[in-house]
Scaffold this motif. Structure first.
Motif, PDB file in Angstrom:
ATOM      1  N   ASP A 171      -5.927  -2.871   9.047  1.00  0.00           N
ATOM      2  CA  ASP A 171      -4.589  -3.033   8.470  1.00  0.00           C
ATOM      3  C   ASP A 171      -4.262  -1.816   7.609  1.00  0.00           C
ATOM      4  O   ASP A 171      -5.067  -0.879   7.493  1.00  0.00           O
ATOM      5  CB  ASP A 171      -4.454  -4.360   7.712  1.00  0.00           C
ATOM      6  N   ASP A 172      -3.079  -1.827   7.011  1.00  0.00           N
ATOM      7  CA  ASP A 172      -2.574  -0.601   6.378  1.00  0.00           C
ATOM      8  C   ASP A 172      -3.351  -0.183   5.137  1.00  0.00           C
ATOM      9  O   ASP A 172      -3.185   0.934   4.643  1.00  0.00           O
ATOM     10  CB  ASP A 172      -1.070  -0.711   6.092  1.00  0.00           C
ATOM     11  N   ARG A 173      -4.236  -1.066   4.659  1.00  0.00           N
ATOM     12  CA  ARG A 173      -5.065  -0.660   3.515  1.00  0.00           C
ATOM     13  C   ARG A 173      -6.027   0.470   3.890  1.00  0.00           C
ATOM     14  O   ARG A 173      -6.560   1.153   3.012  1.00  0.00           O
ATOM     15  CB  ARG A 173      -5.832  -1.864   2.960  1.00  0.00           C
ATOM     16  N   ALA A 174      -6.218   0.665   5.202  1.00  0.00           N
ATOM     17  CA  ALA A 174      -7.073   1.778   5.651  1.00  0.00           C
ATOM     18  C   ALA A 174      -6.483   3.133   5.247  1.00  0.00           C
ATOM     19  O   ALA A 174      -7.176   4.147   5.245  1.00  0.00           O
ATOM     20  CB  ALA A 174      -7.276   1.714   7.160  1.00  0.00           C
ATOM     21  N   CYS A 175      -5.188   3.141   4.906  1.00  0.00           N
ATOM     22  CA  CYS A 175      -4.537   4.402   4.499  1.00  0.00           C
ATOM     23  C   CYS A 175      -4.824   4.753   3.041  1.00  0.00           C
ATOM     24  O   CYS A 175      -4.485   5.856   2.592  1.00  0.00           O
ATOM     25  CB  CYS A 175      -3.025   4.314   4.696  1.00  0.00           C
ATOM     26  N   GLU A 176      -5.423   3.812   2.306  1.00  0.00           N
ATOM     27  CA  GLU A 176      -5.700   4.076   0.884  1.00  0.00           C
ATOM     28  C   GLU A 176      -6.536   5.334   0.738  1.00  0.00           C
ATOM     29  O   GLU A 176      -7.367   5.646   1.600  1.00  0.00           O
ATOM     30  CB  GLU A 176      -6.405   2.861   0.246  1.00  0.00           C
ATOM     31  N   THR A 211       0.834  -1.205   0.000  1.00  0.00           N
ATOM     32  CA  THR A 211       0.000   0.000   0.000  1.00  0.00           C
ATOM     33  C   THR A 211       0.869   1.255   0.000  1.00  0.00           C
ATOM     34  O   THR A 211       0.599   2.215  -0.732  1.00  0.00           O
ATOM     35  CB  THR A 211      -0.973   0.000   1.193  1.00  0.00           C
ATOM     36  N   ALA A 212       1.930   1.248   0.799  1.00  0.00           N
ATOM     37  CA  ALA A 212       2.832   2.412   0.838  1.00  0.00           C
ATOM     38  C   ALA A 212       3.455   2.637  -0.535  1.00  0.00           C
ATOM     39  O   ALA A 212       3.558   3.773  -1.012  1.00  0.00           O
ATOM     40  CB  ALA A 212       3.914   2.200   1.894  1.00  0.00           C
ATOM     41  N   THR A 213       3.854   1.546  -1.174  1.00  0.00           N
ATOM     42  CA  THR A 213       4.462   1.656  -2.503  1.00  0.00           C
ATOM     43  C   THR A 213       3.461   2.258  -3.491  1.00  0.00           C
ATOM     44  O   THR A 213       3.781   3.159  -4.254  1.00  0.00           O
ATOM     45  CB  THR A 213       4.902   0.263  -2.993  1.00  0.00           C
ATOM     46  N   LYS A 214       2.232   1.724  -3.438  1.00  0.00           N
ATOM     47  CA  LYS A 214       1.173   2.201  -4.320  1.00  0.00           C
ATOM     48  C   LYS A 214       0.908   3.697  -4.124  1.00  0.00           C
ATOM     49  O   LYS A 214       0.698   4.446  -5.069  1.00  0.00           O
ATOM     50  CB  LYS A 214      -0.105   1.413  -4.009  1.00  0.00           C
ATOM     51  N   LEU A 215       0.941   4.113  -2.845  1.00  0.00           N
ATOM     52  CA  LEU A 215       0.644   5.515  -2.546  1.00  0.00           C
ATOM     53  C   LEU A 215       1.871   6.408  -2.706  1.00  0.00           C
ATOM     54  O   LEU A 215       1.788   7.624  -2.584  1.00  0.00           O
ATOM     55  CB  LEU A 215       0.095   5.641  -1.113  1.00  0.00           C
ATOM     56  N   GLY A 216       3.016   5.797  -2.926  1.00  0.00           N
ATOM     57  CA  GLY A 216       4.236   6.577  -3.069  1.00  0.00           C
ATOM     58  C   GLY A 216       4.696   7.190  -1.760  1.00  0.00           C
ATOM     59  O   GLY A 216       5.306   8.256  -1.739  1.00  0.00           O
ATOM     60  N   LEU A 217       4.395   6.513  -0.642  1.00  0.00           N
ATOM     61  CA  LEU A 217       4.783   7.019   0.683  1.00  0.00           C
ATOM     62  C   LEU A 217       5.940   6.196   1.228  1.00  0.00           C
ATOM     63  O   LEU A 217       6.048   4.995   0.966  1.00  0.00           O
ATOM     64  CB  LEU A 217       3.594   6.935   1.638  1.00  0.00           C
ATOM     65  N   ARG A 218       6.792   6.852   2.001  1.00  0.00           N
ATOM     66  CA  ARG A 218       7.928   6.133   2.568  1.00  0.00           C
ATOM     67  C   ARG A 218       7.446   5.175   3.655  1.00  0.00           C
ATOM     68  O   ARG A 218       6.672   5.550   4.544  1.00  0.00           O
ATOM     69  CB  ARG A 218       8.943   7.113   3.154  1.00  0.00           C
ATOM     70  N   GLY A 219       7.919   3.940   3.595  1.00  0.00           N
ATOM     71  CA  GLY A 219       7.437   2.891   4.495  1.00  0.00           C
ATOM     72  C   GLY A 219       8.176   2.839   5.829  1.00  0.00           C
ATOM     73  O   GLY A 219       9.362   3.132   5.921  1.00  0.00           O
ATOM     74  N   LEU A 238      -0.583   1.222  11.170  1.00  0.00           N
ATOM     75  CA  LEU A 238      -1.374   0.012  10.953  1.00  0.00           C
ATOM     76  C   LEU A 238      -0.542  -0.947  10.122  1.00  0.00           C
ATOM     77  O   LEU A 238       0.151  -0.535   9.195  1.00  0.00           O
ATOM     78  CB  LEU A 238      -2.675   0.360  10.233  1.00  0.00           C
ATOM     79  N   ARG A 239      -0.598  -2.234  10.467  1.00  0.00           N
ATOM     80  CA  ARG A 239       0.251  -3.228   9.793  1.00  0.00           C
ATOM     81  C   ARG A 239      -0.560  -4.105   8.827  1.00  0.00           C
ATOM     82  O   ARG A 239      -1.402  -3.610   8.120  1.00  0.00           O
ATOM     83  CB  ARG A 239       0.954  -4.073  10.865  1.00  0.00           C
ATOM     84  N   SER A 240      -0.301  -5.416   8.878  1.00  0.00           N
ATOM     85  CA  SER A 240      -0.928  -6.344   7.930  1.00  0.00           C
ATOM     86  C   SER A 240      -1.951  -7.222   8.639  1.00  0.00           C
ATOM     87  O   SER A 240      -2.009  -7.258   9.871  1.00  0.00           O
ATOM     88  CB  SER A 240       0.140  -7.242   7.313  1.00  0.00           C
ATOM     89  N   GLU A 241      -2.725  -7.950   7.845  1.00  0.00           N
ATOM     90  CA  GLU A 241      -3.683  -8.905   8.413  1.00  0.00           C
ATOM     91  C   GLU A 241      -2.990  -9.931   9.304  1.00  0.00           C
ATOM     92  O   GLU A 241      -3.513 -10.328  10.343  1.00  0.00           O
ATOM     93  CB  GLU A 241      -4.401  -9.635   7.282  1.00  0.00           C
TER      94      GLU A 241
END
Ligand SMILES: [Zn+2]
Length: 441
Positions: free
Chosen positions: A271-276, A203-211, A288-291
């Motif tokens: 999980d981190d998809r909530a940041c989408e 998700t971070a990669t998709k959003l272009g955010l630093r992980g 938020l992490r993973s499932e």
């Protein structure tokens, strides 16, 4: 928390009375006189002037949250001791421990006294302070931990930041150990999280955010556990986000070290998809992490590795949260919806039952911060009547506009949940949500 005009006599009838500390779990009445529990028994004979019908409800010790941010002093636009403690009451909490990342930092006896006196004047529930480990939470000079503990601090933490230096960490742990005070770590290796605003992953990669990698948490916990082996004492991991951290805590406990960890509602449910969509309501620290991490965290609660639940109630203004994802502050509010969210994550999934949930929210956190001996987190004859009455079947929808606290930063808007504190009593005085402070004055 003076209570000059306690209800003379109050009886709570027909509830399921739970006191995990003593193992009590029975249908009974609770008689309160002059702010204390006078008797607990089925069908009590009483001429009490006031009666609460608790049919279908749990009558539990007042809930304890060992990790909240009340923002006072210095952040009164986000929350105050008055508003934050009203949020606590609304959520069923009668005792909260506030973190020291205020402005100024709670790193001096004067700062502690300020909070204590503000709480005395304006709080709706009991407030205890977790004081800073280092001056200004800068990690460079140790805070006067002895004096802070003598002045009433119930734990030590630089929360908001990690104690990064191993040398400083060893010194702080040793000092806490001398006083049997708990050290609470915000585990975040700073060199791995610079500029990061969410979990490292797809998700971070998709959003272009630093992980922000999980290992930033795990490395600190692993290091601290080794240091604790040298110093002894009590070490607590705040807001555990990584499944591997759960494993580290499990192993440390098995080896006899006094290590504990806490889980927050959001890390048990999102999980981190909530940041989408760059939703800043899902931006928090740790992220938020993973499932898989959610699963490991829930298992950790179920098997007794994670013994404390804590909201990390972190109010911010909507203006701040309206900033772009990378600029917006970390954190969400938690006090007013936590109970139902814990039930959703842990009870609805069959992992634990209500008595265990109450235990994780009362006696366990009270023990963590050394307040169990003072009666906090317990519901027993002779103790102050801090009581939370919970309707476990109450279905409701989380609406942030209904919150009585100042913060509206909540990612659970519109969630249908079940379970609610319907009455929160402090020293026998029912405190309706948003109660006027004058009740306690
Ligand atoms: Zn923290």
């Amino acid at each position: 928390m003076p209570n000059d005009s306690p209800t003379d006599e109050l009886v709570i009838r027909n509830g399921r009375v739970l006191d995990p500390a003593s193992g009590r779990d029975e249908m009974a009445d609770v008689l309160v006189r002059n702010g204390r529990v006078e008797a607990i028994a089925p069908e009590l004979d009483s001429q009490a002037t006031e009666t609460i019908d608790a049919r279908g409800c749990l009558v539990a010790p007042g809930l304890v949250d060992p990790h909240v941010h009340l923002r006072e002093p210095g952040g009164e636009d986000k929350e105050t001791i008055a508003t934050g403690t009203r949020a606590a009451i609304a959520g069923g909490f009668t005792t909260v421990c506030c973190m020291p990342n205020t402005a100024p930092t709670l790193d001096s006896v004067q700062a502690l006294e300020f909070v204590h006196s503000r709480a005395e004047d304006s709080a709706a529930c009991r407030v205890f302070v977790v004081a800073a480990a280092t001056l200004g939470r800068q990690g460079e000079q140790i805070a006067p931990i002895d004096s802070l503990l003598r002045a009433g601090a119930v734990g030590i933490s630089d929360d908001g930041d990690v104690v990064a230096s191993p040398r400083m960490m060893r010194q702080v742990l040793a000092c806490c150990a001398q006083h049997d005070a708990v050290f609470m770590q915000h585990a975040q290796e700073p060199s791995l999280t610079e500029g990061a605003s969410m979990n490292a992953g797809v998700t971070a990669t998709k959003l272009g955010l630093r992980g922000w990698p999980k290992i930033a948490e795990e490395l600190i916990v692993e290091r601290d556990i080794r240091l604790l082996g040298e110093t002894g004492g009590r070490y607590h991991v705040q807001h555990v986000s990584s499944g591997t951290t759960v494993e580290l805590i499990r192993n440390a406990r098995a080896s006899g070290l006094q290590v504990s960890g806490e889980a927050s509602p959001h890390h048990l449910l999102l999980d981190d998809r909530a940041c989408e969509g760059y939703d800043t309501m899902a931006k928090m620290n740790p992220p938020l992490r993973s499932e898989a991490d959610i699963h490991a965290l829930r298992q950790g609660v179920a098997d007794g590795t994670i013994t404390v639940l804590a909201t990390d109630h972190a109010p911010h203004t909507l203006e701040e949260k309206a900033l772009d994802f990378e600029s917006a502050p970390f954190g969400i509010v938690g006090l007013e919806c936590a109970l139902a969210l814990y039930a959703k994550a842990l009870i609805d999934t069959g992992l634990i039952d209500w008595p265990r949930l109450i235990e994780l929210l009362s006696i366990e956190p009270a023990r963590l911060v050394g307040l169990a001996d003072q009666g906090v987190g317990r519901l027993e004859v002779g103790l102050p009547a801090d009581i939370t009455i919970i309707d476990p079947d109450c279905a409701w929808t989380i609406r942030r506009d209904d919150f009585v606290g100042k913060g509206r930063n909540c990612p659970f808007e519109g969630w249908a949940v079940k379970g609610r504190a319907v009455n929160t009593l402090i020293e026998g005085t029912p405190m309706p949500a948003g109660a006027a402070n004058s009740i306690l004055k």
